[in-house]
Scaffold this active site. Structure first.
Site, short mmCIF file in Angstrom:
data_model
loop_
_atom_site.label_atom_id
_atom_site.label_comp_id
_atom_site.label_asym_id
_atom_site.label_seq_id
_atom_site.Cartn_x
_atom_site.Cartn_y
_atom_site.Cartn_z
CB CYS A 1 30.13 47.29 30.46
SG CYS A 1 31.01 46.20 32.05
CD GLN B 1 34.82 41.81 31.46
OE1 GLN B 1 34.39 40.90 31.19
NE2 GLN B 1 34.42 42.60 31.85
NE ARG C 1 38.82 43.69 35.73
CZ ARG C 1 37.59 43.93 36.40
NH1 ARG C 1 37.14 44.87 35.25
NH2 ARG C 1 36.51 43.63 36.75
CG HIS D 1 35.23 46.72 29.21
ND1 HIS D 1 35.84 46.89 30.39
CD2 HIS D 1 33.97 46.07 30.19
CE1 HIS D 1 35.41 46.75 31.90
NE2 HIS D 1 33.96 45.71 31.56
N1 HSE Z 1 30.72 43.68 35.30
C1 HSE Z 1 31.42 44.38 34.52
C2 HSE Z 1 33.27 44.70 34.97
C3 HSE Z 1 31.10 45.87 34.98
O1 HSE Z 1 33.76 44.07 36.20
O2 HSE Z 1 34.39 45.12 33.81
C4 HSE Z 1 30.16 45.92 34.69
O3 HSE Z 1 29.16 45.69 33.81
#
Ligand code: HSE
Length: 373
Positions: free
Chosen positions: A138, A165, A271, A278
């Protein structure tokens, strides 16, 4: 090959649901002669309603039924792909496999699909008999949608990308847990928060105590995300990188078809407490000193979904945010300006919906492309 039967696996999950909603919105089912819905656990039960038709669920592990499909679209996840794909192919199935999971992305026989960026590569692959088309990570897809105008013109020497993210990338349960954590913080601080005379440092102490407490809900995220951030996503890779960071480099170059002449892309993936958008802060080393008007123009013209946001405080805090972009196909890019490091150094901030262009939309468009061939 005339495509008649399209099988859907993992259509009830988060990415699958977004995919189905988009397909309904775009009337994609009108051009599918026979949509077939599979389930790993509810064979025989009612499937989704498509038009006026009520569908029935087939067994997602029944190789005979799967082999009858001209196309299989799966959002079921990597374990399912690992379990089913190889056996199906070994048994001689020659249909098209469209997959959201990462398992097959870096194989020689697959193409990572992001058609506004690599349509030529997809067309060539189809002409050459490639049958495995996989959605990208993503973060990678969203960065490339935003930066297509510079990447496709080969104007980028390297990119340092720092991500912000959303919880959705960690799954539906993580999104729920983020909200539950927020609620827990509200409960913990409520007595003082309601008192206008309360001291902010005391309120903060209550929040921190709750966050560090044994009863704070962290079963899915592994730690507090509300009021916090988590500077690691996915497993450990080589040389100190996380796997999410490694994907940024390998997938981006595969999408661009320049694995022999790769662009260096690296940075940290973090995150944060957004729900499903994102965001990414980019430091870009351009190959040449381009003027800002040309940069903005190239970015804006690259595809129908990228939107260049003016670099002002007001535009940035209203239009360049997860809450603004979420649920839309827009990929916003702003904060564009040259950096002190020199005239070839550009910075940018980009935001996109992790479930739309980040996951479901490239798959939907790949299926549509096959149906229109
Ligand atoms: N790996 C990505 C995430 C989501 O953890 O935000 C999937 O592509």
């Amino acid at each position: 090959m005339k495509i008649k039967r399209v099988g859907f696996v993992g259509w009830r999950g988060m990415v699958g649901s977004v995919l189905l909603t988009r397909m309904r919105d775009e009337a994609d089912f009108d051009v599918i002669e026979e949509p077939v819905f599979f389930s790993t656990s509810q064979t025989g039960q009612a499937g989704p309603e498509i038009g006026s038709q009520q569908t029935r669920l087939h067994d997602a592990f029944d190789l005979q039924q799967l082999s009858a499909m001209d196309v299989i679209v799966t959002c079921q996840g990597g374990d399912y792909t690992t379990q089913v794909f190889k056996v199906l192919r070994e048994e001689g199935w020659r249909g098209y496999w469209i997959d959201a999971a990462s398992s097959l992305r870096m194989t020689d026989h697959s193409v990572i699909v992001l058609d506004p960026v690599n349509r030529e590569l997809i067309d060539q692959a189809l002409d050459n008999g490639v049958r495995d088309f996989i959605g990208g990570n993503c973060t990678v897809s969203l960065m490339m949608m935003a930066m297509a105008g510079l990447l496709k013109a080969d104007l980028v020497e390297w990119i340092s990308v720092m991500t912000y993210q959303a919880a959705s990338g960690a799954g539906a349960r993580a999104m729920r847990e983020l909200l539950t954590q927020m609620a827990a913080l509200c409960v913990a601080t409520a007595p003082l928060l309601e008192d206008p005379a309360a001291v902010i440092l005391d309120i903060d102490r209550l929040a921190i105590e709750a966050m560090r407490g044994a009863s704070f809900p962290v079963a899915n995220l592994g730690a507090a995300l509300a009021g916090n951030l988590l500077p690691w996503i996915d497993r450990i890779a080589d040389n100190g990188q996380s796997r999410e960071e490694w994907k940024g480099y390998v997938e981006c170059n595969k999408i661009l078809g320049r694995q022999q002449n790769p662009i260096a892309i690296d940075g940290l993936c973090v995150r944060i407490g957004a729900m499903r958008c994102h965001s990414q802060a980019l430091t870009v080393k351009l190959c040449v000193d381009l003027g800002m008007d040309e940069i903005r123009g190239r970015l804006a013209e690259a595809n129908d979904w990228v939107r260049v946001v003016e670099n002002t405080p007001q535009h940035s805090i209203t239009e360049l945010t997860p809450s603004h972009v979420t649920g839309t196909l827009e990929v916003a890019i702003g904060r564009l300006h040259k950096m002190r490091m020199g005239p070839e150094y550009l910075t940018a901030f980009t935001v996109g919906d992790q479930l739309l262009w980040g996951a479901a939309e490239p798959l939907r468009r790949m299926l549509k492309l096959l149906l229109q061939r």
